[in-house]
Scaffold this motif. Structure first.
Motif, PDB file in Angstrom:
ATOM      1  N   GLY A  72       0.793  -1.224   0.000  1.00 26.85           N
ATOM      2  CA  GLY A  72       0.000   0.000   0.000  1.00 26.85           C
ATOM      3  C   GLY A  72       0.821   1.267   0.000  1.00 26.85           C
ATOM      4  O   GLY A  72       0.253   2.369   0.009  1.00 26.85           O
ATOM      5  N   TYR A 113       0.056   4.336  -2.107  1.00 21.21           N
ATOM      6  CA  TYR A 113      -0.828   5.428  -1.721  1.00 21.21           C
ATOM      7  C   TYR A 113      -0.076   6.538  -0.983  1.00 21.21           C
ATOM      8  O   TYR A 113      -0.674   7.552  -0.635  1.00 21.21           O
ATOM      9  CB  TYR A 113      -1.951   4.916  -0.819  1.00 21.21           C
ATOM     10  CG  TYR A 113      -2.884   3.933  -1.475  1.00 21.21           C
ATOM     11  CD1 TYR A 113      -3.746   4.332  -2.484  1.00 21.21           C
ATOM     12  CD2 TYR A 113      -2.914   2.603  -1.091  1.00 21.21           C
ATOM     13  CE1 TYR A 113      -4.612   3.433  -3.091  1.00 21.21           C
ATOM     14  CE2 TYR A 113      -3.767   1.694  -1.684  1.00 21.21           C
ATOM     15  CZ  TYR A 113      -4.607   2.113  -2.690  1.00 21.21           C
ATOM     16  OH  TYR A 113      -5.459   1.222  -3.292  1.00 21.21           O
ATOM     17  N   LEU A 158      -7.350  10.587  -3.838  1.00 26.21           N
ATOM     18  CA  LEU A 158      -7.290   9.194  -3.406  1.00 26.21           C
ATOM     19  C   LEU A 158      -7.912   8.257  -4.436  1.00 26.21           C
ATOM     20  O   LEU A 158      -7.325   7.229  -4.804  1.00 26.21           O
ATOM     21  CB  LEU A 158      -8.005   9.034  -2.058  1.00 26.21           C
ATOM     22  CG  LEU A 158      -8.220   7.587  -1.585  1.00 26.21           C
ATOM     23  CD1 LEU A 158      -6.882   6.871  -1.408  1.00 26.21           C
ATOM     24  CD2 LEU A 158      -9.024   7.549  -0.298  1.00 26.21           C
ATOM     25  N   THR A 174      -5.873   7.680  -7.521  1.00 31.28           N
ATOM     26  CA  THR A 174      -4.767   6.755  -7.257  1.00 31.28           C
ATOM     27  C   THR A 174      -5.278   5.331  -7.103  1.00 31.28           C
ATOM     28  O   THR A 174      -4.711   4.382  -7.661  1.00 31.28           O
ATOM     29  CB  THR A 174      -4.016   7.184  -5.981  1.00 31.28           C
ATOM     30  OG1 THR A 174      -3.546   8.525  -6.142  1.00 31.28           O
ATOM     31  CG2 THR A 174      -2.834   6.266  -5.695  1.00 31.28           C
ATOM     32  N   TRP A 175      -6.358   5.170  -6.339  1.00 34.27           N
ATOM     33  CA  TRP A 175      -6.926   3.838  -6.060  1.00 34.27           C
ATOM     34  C   TRP A 175      -7.391   3.159  -7.346  1.00 34.27           C
ATOM     35  O   TRP A 175      -7.002   2.034  -7.654  1.00 34.27           O
ATOM     36  CB  TRP A 175      -8.099   4.025  -5.085  1.00 34.27           C
ATOM     37  CG  TRP A 175      -8.880   2.799  -4.747  1.00 34.27           C
ATOM     38  CD1 TRP A 175      -8.495   1.791  -3.911  1.00 34.27           C
ATOM     39  CD2 TRP A 175     -10.194   2.472  -5.202  1.00 34.27           C
ATOM     40  NE1 TRP A 175      -9.496   0.851  -3.815  1.00 34.27           N
ATOM     41  CE2 TRP A 175     -10.553   1.243  -4.596  1.00 34.27           C
ATOM     42  CE3 TRP A 175     -11.104   3.096  -6.047  1.00 34.27           C
ATOM     43  CZ2 TRP A 175     -11.777   0.630  -4.826  1.00 34.27           C
ATOM     44  CZ3 TRP A 175     -12.330   2.489  -6.266  1.00 34.27           C
ATOM     45  CH2 TRP A 175     -12.650   1.273  -5.666  1.00 34.27           C
ATOM     46  N   TYR A 176      -8.191   3.880  -8.124  1.00 39.57           N
ATOM     47  CA  TYR A 176      -8.748   3.301  -9.342  1.00 39.57           C
ATOM     48  C   TYR A 176      -7.668   3.126 -10.414  1.00 39.57           C
ATOM     49  O   TYR A 176      -7.619   2.114 -11.120  1.00 39.57           O
ATOM     50  CB  TYR A 176      -9.873   4.204  -9.865  1.00 39.57           C
ATOM     51  CG  TYR A 176     -10.717   3.571 -10.943  1.00 39.57           C
ATOM     52  CD1 TYR A 176     -11.677   2.630 -10.623  1.00 39.57           C
ATOM     53  CD2 TYR A 176     -10.553   3.924 -12.287  1.00 39.57           C
ATOM     54  CE1 TYR A 176     -12.472   2.053 -11.600  1.00 39.57           C
ATOM     55  CE2 TYR A 176     -11.340   3.356 -13.280  1.00 39.57           C
ATOM     56  CZ  TYR A 176     -12.296   2.419 -12.929  1.00 39.57           C
ATOM     57  OH  TYR A 176     -13.075   1.840 -13.888  1.00 39.57           O
ATOM     58  N   PHE A 198      -5.277  -3.052  -4.821  1.00 35.19           N
ATOM     59  CA  PHE A 198      -6.219  -2.033  -4.347  1.00 35.19           C
ATOM     60  C   PHE A 198      -6.682  -2.355  -2.929  1.00 35.19           C
ATOM     61  O   PHE A 198      -6.766  -3.506  -2.520  1.00 35.19           O
ATOM     62  CB  PHE A 198      -7.436  -1.909  -5.276  1.00 35.19           C
ATOM     63  CG  PHE A 198      -8.301  -3.147  -5.334  1.00 35.19           C
ATOM     64  CD1 PHE A 198      -9.400  -3.300  -4.503  1.00 35.19           C
ATOM     65  CD2 PHE A 198      -8.005  -4.176  -6.227  1.00 35.19           C
ATOM     66  CE1 PHE A 198     -10.194  -4.433  -4.553  1.00 35.19           C
ATOM     67  CE2 PHE A 198      -8.792  -5.318  -6.285  1.00 35.19           C
ATOM     68  CZ  PHE A 198      -9.892  -5.448  -5.444  1.00 35.19           C
ATOM     69  N   HIS A 199      -6.937  -1.286  -2.181  1.00 34.72           N
ATOM     70  CA  HIS A 199      -7.543  -1.386  -0.846  1.00 34.72           C
ATOM     71  C   HIS A 199      -8.998  -1.774  -1.047  1.00 34.72           C
ATOM     72  O   HIS A 199      -9.744  -1.109  -1.770  1.00 34.72           O
ATOM     73  CB  HIS A 199      -7.427  -0.038  -0.140  1.00 34.72           C
ATOM     74  CG  HIS A 199      -7.803  -0.047   1.311  1.00 34.72           C
ATOM     75  ND1 HIS A 199      -9.073  -0.359   1.760  1.00 34.72           N
ATOM     76  CD2 HIS A 199      -7.076   0.221   2.429  1.00 34.72           C
ATOM     77  CE1 HIS A 199      -9.107  -0.280   3.075  1.00 34.72           C
ATOM     78  NE2 HIS A 199      -7.895   0.084   3.512  1.00 34.72           N
ATOM     79  N   LEU A 207     -12.679   0.635   1.338  1.00 33.50           N
ATOM     80  CA  LEU A 207     -12.400   2.069   1.351  1.00 33.50           C
ATOM     81  C   LEU A 207     -13.625   2.854   1.824  1.00 33.50           C
ATOM     82  O   LEU A 207     -14.283   3.540   1.049  1.00 33.50           O
ATOM     83  CB  LEU A 207     -12.000   2.504  -0.061  1.00 33.50           C
ATOM     84  CG  LEU A 207     -11.014   3.673  -0.185  1.00 33.50           C
ATOM     85  CD1 LEU A 207      -9.719   3.379   0.535  1.00 33.50           C
ATOM     86  CD2 LEU A 207     -10.760   3.980  -1.650  1.00 33.50           C
ATOM     87  N   ILE A 226      -4.746   6.437   4.929  1.00 36.46           N
ATOM     88  CA  ILE A 226      -5.510   5.211   4.692  1.00 36.46           C
ATOM     89  C   ILE A 226      -5.052   4.158   5.699  1.00 36.46           C
ATOM     90  O   ILE A 226      -3.851   3.917   5.850  1.00 36.46           O
ATOM     91  CB  ILE A 226      -5.315   4.688   3.260  1.00 36.46           C
ATOM     92  CG1 ILE A 226      -5.703   5.758   2.234  1.00 36.46           C
ATOM     93  CG2 ILE A 226      -6.162   3.444   3.027  1.00 36.46           C
ATOM     94  CD1 ILE A 226      -4.541   6.516   1.668  1.00 36.46           C
TER      95      ILE A 226
END
Length: 646
Positions: free
Chosen positions: A486, A489, A539, A542-544, A554-555, A558, A584
């Motif tokens: 992670g 992130y 966020l 970055t996540w997608y 991926f987290h 969320l 996160i």
């Protein structure tokens, strides 16, 4: 009284009354003669003042009436039916303030007739006797009756809860545990010995699918009741008046065989308890009230249809015991949603995970409320047990490891709980995550059951995926690895960060992490809405972006509780970064998409935009093989996730 006092002073100042005894020494006849010399106007003024004061008196401000609304004194309003409680709260006190003048006078006279040291209950009784109308007196009596019935029902629930618990102790501890339970509940034991009717109490207790079983259980205690009755009669003992230690002494004279029969009866009744025909489970299977499975992936929908109806009937005795105990711990009255949430809380982590992942997708307000109740029902295990686990796993005492360690957890979930602490070696603030004890064993039992119920290829595949996913969640070393992954992130220039791992051991049961700065995003007020929006955009980009176009990591959870916000720049990045920090946390639920899955999702998105159904179906073949977390990512568009967070 000033007009009368003035008149009396004037009379005593007359020369012809100098030999008259002091007023306190007058006989009744002399006092009456003296009063007859006072002008009528003085008495009329006093009567007017009395009438005015009586009319203006506000009984609602009195401590006596206010005590009616205080559950710590007389009336335990919690648990009383809502319509009765509302009437009592909203109407009773105002009714006293608005009563007719004659009733007001009677009420004040009644209160004045009470002893100087009258108890609160005596005052209440006189208040109702002299002042309340028959309707209010009836309501108060109903409240008192309901309070008494609630108290008895709660005692029965508590007694059954502890009976079930004692019968589930290790075999070497069961007899002692059962004796202790009976001694601690000596009042209810006395009811049983004296053959007090229990039908109404059982009905009022709203027991979880156990009314018949409770009657059977009570009948199964007949031999014990007879033996105790003989002991108390032989020694002229009144059981309710005994101290708990004395009740233990009486119970120690009862043969072990009688207690063993009761334990066998308890466990037999638990085993025979069925939930599949309960209103709560039936409501789950009803599309109008429970699961509308149209919006759920087909394999998940099939899982719900095949498994939910049988699952709760076939869980092990120990898991069924915990399920029933969780319902018995609820308040009275208990709503259907509260009972269902308690049943899910007593279920295994796999079923809980399915509800957490897809419960929001079944288009049911009831299920949404159940999920909220489920979160509210999660209770922490004892800190004493948590510290033993930490010391065992980290190989040192709590005092040597931490200079400060919280007495209570700062958060509790179905998987484990978290404590705030300070490392002794460097004074660093950390959080310590501890896995809930016995969870792996419970998961193993649950997986065996679910595999036996999964009769189709799609449900078998789903159970295998769930087994893999939950097994990973129950290993905190994997969460530590996810934290390292992670680091993608960690973008200080964009105000994004994660917690890091201090130089401490990590085991399957214990994980020590840096303490996140700020507070949960859900607690952010509207004045910082622009910063909240800005941080979420960064966020989610970055996540997608990484999930779809990066290495696929991926987290997977969320939500606002896993995002900590501080409206200050990151240390060292004030000139270059943003005016906030978004941290996160909780990487226990994370996954990685393969390149094939990333391509399938991209292909499906394009096909959907072009309304190309064959392309969508072709892409779905790869998506169906995803884990539940991956499927959830696939079916939830970026804007939906953004809306939920906002």
């Amino acid at each position: 009284m000033q007009p009368i006092v003035t008149s009396l002073r004037d009379l005593y100042n007359k020369p012809d009354i100098t030999n008259t005894p002091h007023i306190t020494n007058l006989s009744d006849t002399q006092a009456l003669e003296l009063m007859n010399q006072i002008p009528d106007s003085a008495f009329q003024e006093i009567l007017h003042q009395l009438d005015t004061s009586t009319q203006q008196t506000r009984f609602s401000d009195s401590d006596t009436l206010q005590s009616m609304l205080n559950p710590e004194t007389i009336f335990e309003l919690f648990g009383i039916p809502r319509n009765l409680t509302d009437f009592f709260r909203n109407m009773l006190v105002r009714s006293f303030d608005q009563m007719p003048f004659g009733d007001r006078r009677s009420l004040i006279m009644g209160l004045l007739s009470t002893p100087l040291r009258a108890t609160l209950n005596q005052q209440l009784t006189l208040l109702l006797l002299y002042g309340a109308g028959s309707a209010i007196q009836r309501i108060v009596q109903l409240v008192r009756d309901a309070t008494l019935a609630n108290a008895k029902a709660r005692k029965l629930r508590s007694f059954l809860h502890d009976l079930l618990k004692s019968a589930g102790l290790p075999e070497s501890q069961r007899l002692a545990g059962l004796r202790e339970t009976l001694a601690e509940h000596k009042e209810l034991l006395s009811w049983l010995i004296n053959n007090q009717p229990m039908e109404d109490i059982i009905k009022h207790a709203e027991l979880p699918r156990l009314p018949g079983q409770v009657q059977q259980l009570i009948q199964g205690m007949d031999n014990l009741k007879t033996h105790i009755r003989q002991l108390t009669s032989q020694h002229n003992i009144n059981l309710p008046t005994l101290r708990t230690t004395e009740v233990r002494e009486v119970l120690s004279q009862v043969p072990d065989s009688l207690f063993q029969k009761i334990i066998h009866k308890i466990n037999s009744e638990i085993q025979q308890t069925k939930f599949s025909d309960s209103d709560e489970i039936q409501s789950l299977l009803n599309p109008e009230t429970g699961f509308d499975l149209i919006g759920v992936p087909e394999n998940i929908a099939e899982f719900f249809r095949i498994i939910i109806g049988s699952y709760f009937d076939l869980i092990s005795v120990e898991d069924k015991r915990l399920l029933i105990m969780s319902i018995l711990a609820l308040p009275i009255p208990t709503s259907a949603n509260q009972k269902l949430a308690a049943m899910l809380y007593g279920a295994g982590p796999v079923i809980q995970k399915v509800f957490q992942l897809f419960g929001q997708d079944v288009n049911s307000p009831q299920i949404a409320e159940v999920m909220q109740e489920l979160k509210a029902n999660i209770k922490p295990f004892s800190t004493e047990l948590a510290t033993k686990i930490i010391e065992r796993e980290l190989g040192d005492s709590i005092n040597n490891l931490f200079s400060e360690f919280g007495q209570e957890p700062i958060a509790a979930a179905s998987i484990g709980q978290v404590y705030s602490a300070v490392l002794r070696k460097n004074d660093e603030e950390v959080v310590v995550k501890v896995l809930r004890p016995g969870l792996r064993e419970k998961t193993s039992r649950e997986i065996v059951l679910l595999k036996s119920l999964a009769t189709t290829p799609s449900t078998r595949d789903l159970v295998e995926q769930l087994e893999k996913s939950i097994t990973e969640e129950l290993d905190l070393t994997l969460e530590a690895e996810n934290l390292k992954k992670g680091e993608l992130y960690q973008k200080p220039q964009k105000g994004l960060g994660i917690v890091y791992l201090p130089d401490m051991p990590t085991t399957q049961d214990v994980l020590v992490m840096e303490k996140a700065v700020g507070s949960p995003l859900s607690e952010l007020d509207d004045s910082k809405l622009d910063l909240k929006l800005e941080s979420l955009v960064e966020l989610l980009n970055t996540w997608y972006g990484n999930a779809m176009f990066g290495d696929g990591f991926f987290h997977g959870d969320l939500h606002e509780g896993n995002l900590y916000f501080l409206p200050e720049p990151m240390r060292g990045y004030a000139p270059l970064g943003r005016n906030y920090q978004l941290t996160i946390i909780d990487f226990g639920n994370a996954a990685t998409l393969s390149k094939q899955q990333q391509k399938a999702l991209t292909r499906m998105s394009i096909a959907n935009a072009l309304h190309y159904s064959n392309g969508i179906m072709s892409a779905m073949k790869n998506i169906i093989q995803m884990t539940p977390e991956q499927q959830r990512l696939a079916k939830l568009p970026l804007m939906v996730e953004s809306a939920k967070l906002l």
